[in-house]
Design a protein around this motif. Structure first.
Motif, short mmCIF file in Angstrom:
data_model
loop_
_atom_site.label_atom_id
_atom_site.label_comp_id
_atom_site.label_asym_id
_atom_site.label_seq_id
_atom_site.Cartn_x
_atom_site.Cartn_y
_atom_site.Cartn_z
N LEU A 180 19.06 42.66 42.03
CA LEU A 180 18.78 44.00 41.52
C LEU A 180 18.81 43.96 40.00
O LEU A 180 19.52 43.15 39.40
N GLN A 181 18.01 44.82 39.40
CA GLN A 181 17.96 44.85 37.94
C GLN A 181 19.14 45.64 37.36
O GLN A 181 19.74 45.24 36.37
N ARG A 182 19.42 46.76 37.97
CA ARG A 182 20.54 47.61 37.56
C ARG A 182 21.14 48.23 38.82
O ARG A 182 20.44 48.39 39.81
N PRO A 183 22.44 48.58 38.77
CA PRO A 183 23.41 48.37 37.69
C PRO A 183 23.99 46.96 37.72
O PRO A 183 23.77 46.21 38.68
N ASP A 218 8.24 42.83 39.27
CA ASP A 218 7.93 43.59 40.49
C ASP A 218 8.93 44.71 40.74
O ASP A 218 9.66 45.13 39.85
N SER A 219 8.99 45.20 41.99
CA SER A 219 9.82 46.39 42.28
C SER A 219 11.30 46.13 42.04
O SER A 219 12.03 47.05 41.63
N LEU A 220 11.75 44.90 42.26
CA LEU A 220 13.16 44.59 42.02
C LEU A 220 13.48 44.66 40.53
O LEU A 220 14.47 45.25 40.12
N GLY A 221 12.64 44.06 39.74
CA GLY A 221 12.86 44.04 38.29
C GLY A 221 12.63 45.38 37.64
O GLY A 221 13.14 45.64 36.53
N GLU A 222 11.88 46.25 38.31
CA GLU A 222 11.62 47.59 37.77
C GLU A 222 12.63 48.63 38.29
O GLU A 222 12.42 49.82 38.13
N ARG A 224 13.21 49.58 41.25
CA ARG A 224 12.69 50.41 42.34
C ARG A 224 13.16 49.92 43.70
O ARG A 224 12.90 50.56 44.72
N SER A 225 13.84 48.78 43.74
CA SER A 225 14.33 48.25 45.02
C SER A 225 15.52 47.32 44.77
O SER A 225 15.80 46.92 43.63
N ILE A 226 16.20 46.99 45.84
CA ILE A 226 17.34 46.07 45.83
C ILE A 226 17.20 45.16 47.05
O ILE A 226 16.74 45.60 48.10
N ALA A 227 17.54 43.89 46.90
CA ALA A 227 17.41 42.93 48.00
C ALA A 227 18.66 42.07 48.09
O ALA A 227 19.47 42.00 47.15
#
Length: 237
Positions: A180-183, A218-222, A224-227
């Motif tokens: 995840l990018q944040r937090p 992509d969505s993780l770095g933006e 918008r998602s978590i994996a």
């Protein structure tokens, strides 16, 4: 259909083709319901002679029923250890809590999901079920079932642990990576690890939690998602 000559007098071949839905459900008694497979029977009578090719004639007057065996918590082949991998991903949306490993992590976005959207616990459940050779979390706890709406994911992990012990295994070690990018998860990692260890009934020394960003890709770095990815080693008791 060309074929080589056969010397036997006749061969009877039957096949049942799956046409209905296959459904797995989770019973309140913490056991699997039996899978039912509806079949459309087809029977072929193959008459082999010494002629250049056998003749095949379809017969629709008789049928053969095939019943699938229900999933078992006991793997068909006992092994000293079994390895499973789990993966999960959820969208992050405003207005939802961000639950990771059973811990509420403060953030302006949370996981949009049918249950509480705990990406780590879902991932761990799939890793354990995969090691046991059982259906995945989506089959056992389908998001089409309203009783799992908003459900605490500890329910899912406790069931996977029950199945693990029923099969005669225990946690050897577990390694999980959250993406995840944040937090930033550094302030929360020890609480997540302690809670996950308690849910698994495992010593914290065999449970490892890592967190990575996705370099704004992509969505993780933006954000918008978590994996999450999880690898688990199960050891025979």
């Amino acid at each position: 259909m060309a074929a080589s000559s056969l010397t036997t007098s006749s061969i009877l071949f039957t096949r049942s083709t799956t046409a209905g839905k296959s459904c797995t459900s989770y019973a309140s008694s913490s056991s699997f319901a039996q899978i039912k497979i509806n079949s459309v029977p087809r029977k072929f009578h193959i008459r082999a002679t010494t002629s250049p090719a056998p003749t095949v004639s379809p017969t629709a007057t008789t049928s053969v029923e095939v019943d699938a065996s229900p999933p078992s918590a006991t793997p068909s082949k006992p092994l000293p250890f079994r390895v499973g991998h789990g993966f999960d991903l959820h969208r992050l949306e405003p207005g939802y809590p961000l639950i990771i490993g059973g811990i509420n992590v403060p953030h302006e976005r949370g996981c949009e999901a049918h249950s509480d959207g705990d990406v780590l616990l879902h991932c761990v459940v799939d890793a354990i079920l995969g090691a046991l050779g059982l259906p995945d979390i989506g089959q056992i706890f389908p998001d089409s079932d309203p009783k799992w709406k908003g459900c605490d994911s500890s329910v899912f992990i406790k069931e996977s642990v029950r199945l693990m012990h029923e099969a005669g295994y225990e946690i050897g070690n577990l390694d999980a990576t959250l993406i995840l990018q944040r937090p930033k998860l550094s302030p929360h990692k020890e609480a997540i690890k302690a809670n996950l260890s308690a849910l698994l009934g495992a010593d914290p020394s065999v449970v490892n939690i890592k967190a990575k960003t996705h370099e704004k890709v992509d969505s993780l770095g933006e954000n918008r998602s978590i994996a999450a990815h999880t690898v688990v080693l199960l050891m025979k008791k």
